[in-house]
Design a protein around this motif. Structure first.
Motif, PDB file in Angstrom:
ATOM      1  N   ARG A  98       0.829  -1.207   0.000  1.00  0.00           N
ATOM      2  CA  ARG A  98       0.000   0.000   0.000  1.00  0.00           C
ATOM      3  C   ARG A  98       0.867   1.262   0.000  1.00  0.00           C
ATOM      4  N   ALA A 121      -4.411  13.365   9.143  1.00  0.00           N
ATOM      5  CA  ALA A 121      -5.183  12.130   9.256  1.00  0.00           C
ATOM      6  C   ALA A 121      -5.272  11.689  10.708  1.00  0.00           C
ATOM      7  N   SER A 124      -4.866   5.709  12.114  1.00  0.00           N
ATOM      8  CA  SER A 124      -5.476   4.685  11.270  1.00  0.00           C
ATOM      9  C   SER A 124      -4.380   3.970  10.494  1.00  0.00           C
ATOM     10  N   GLU A 126      -4.310   3.910   7.301  1.00  0.00           N
ATOM     11  CA  GLU A 126      -3.988   4.817   6.194  1.00  0.00           C
ATOM     12  C   GLU A 126      -2.973   5.880   6.621  1.00  0.00           C
ATOM     13  N   GLY A 168      -6.988  12.278   5.644  1.00  0.00           N
ATOM     14  CA  GLY A 168      -7.888  11.202   6.010  1.00  0.00           C
ATOM     15  C   GLY A 168      -9.306  11.720   5.983  1.00  0.00           C
ATOM     16  N   HIS A 169     -10.129  11.210   6.916  1.00  0.00           N
ATOM     17  CA  HIS A 169     -11.533  11.622   6.963  1.00  0.00           C
ATOM     18  C   HIS A 169     -11.639  12.958   7.694  1.00  0.00           C
ATOM     19  N   ASP A 182      -6.730  12.167  -1.144  1.00  0.00           N
ATOM     20  CA  ASP A 182      -7.592  11.531  -0.149  1.00  0.00           C
ATOM     21  C   ASP A 182      -7.124  10.097   0.089  1.00  0.00           C
ATOM     22  N   GLU A 184      -8.508   7.803   1.637  1.00  0.00           N
ATOM     23  CA  GLU A 184      -9.596   6.826   1.652  1.00  0.00           C
ATOM     24  C   GLU A 184     -10.123   6.521   0.257  1.00  0.00           C
ATOM     25  N   GLU A 185      -9.606   7.223  -0.739  1.00  0.00           N
ATOM     26  CA  GLU A 185     -10.023   6.992  -2.127  1.00  0.00           C
ATOM     27  C   GLU A 185      -9.055   6.034  -2.814  1.00  0.00           C
ATOM     28  N   GLU A 186      -9.586   4.962  -3.370  1.00  0.00           N
ATOM     29  CA  GLU A 186      -8.737   3.978  -4.033  1.00  0.00           C
ATOM     30  C   GLU A 186      -8.009   4.581  -5.228  1.00  0.00           C
TER      31      GLU A 186
END
Length: 211
Positions: A98, A121, A124, A126, A168-169, A182, A184-186
């Protein structure tokens, strides 16, 4: 009795055991006693123990980098757990893959060696990916706590002159002339899982922290 041979000598451990035994004996006879009022080891034993406790030096390979040390662990422990978060286990292999994908995205978007990358972020998986990916891509991450007031976050981003922000979020608002990625975006992750071809040396910076 198990202990780290590299940190303690057999004699030092035995001396500590004798002190502990004396403590237990003293308090079994006087439960109201105070630790600071008791000389539970004689001075000679203390001289023997203190050097052991003060040995905090560690041999560190000065020709290695954070990236090379991490990659070494990936090779040895690819299927082993690297991160446990909210009941989820993530292996070294998955973490590395990742991070490599995100590092490639950063380089594809123009990140150059030594440039700062803002990371906004919450804790997490991520977030850890973002930190490792930034270093693998040759960047220097600037951690920005998402609970900071908006004005504080804005100040750090503008003062550090980061061109890239990994988020992050969190609602960042608008920033001109900055690439916001982002986590969280693939679509933020490249399909390339290979190790980025970036020159990383022990002299490279890793992070900049605003206090």
């Amino acid at each position: 009795l198990l202990y780290t041979k590299g940190l303690y000598s057999d004699d030092g451990i035995l001396a500590m055991m004798r002190c502990l035994e004396k403590i237990f004996n003293i308090f079994s006879e006087n439960v109201d006693g105070r630790i600071d009022e008791i000389l539970f080891c004689n001075p000679n034993v203390l001289k023997e123990i203190n050097p052991q406790l003060d040995r905090t030096e560690v041999n560190y390979p000065n020709n290695e980098t954070v990236v090379s040390l991490f990659n070494e662990q990936v090779k040895k422990r690819a299927d082993k757990t690297a991160i446990l978060f909210k009941g989820e286990a993530y292996t070294y292999g998955l973490l590395n893959e990742r991070a490599n994908r995100l590092a490639h995205s950063l380089r594809d978007k123009g990140l150059q060696n030594g440039e700062l990358v803002g990371v906004v972020a919450e804790r997490s998986f991520e977030m850890i990916v973002a930190l490792i990916a930034t270093v693998k891509a040759g960047g220097i991450y600037v951690p920005i706590d998402p609970i900071y007031p908006i004005e504080r976050r804005k100040y750090i981003i503008e003062d550090s002159k980061t061109k890239f922000i990994l988020k992050g979020h969190v609602d960042l608002g608008c920033f001109d002339n900055r690439e916001i990625i982002d986590l969280e975006e693939e679509s933020s992750y490249s399909n390339d899982i290979s190790e980025p071809d970036v020159l990383i040396t022990p002299e490279n910076g890793i992070y900049v922290i605003y206090t």
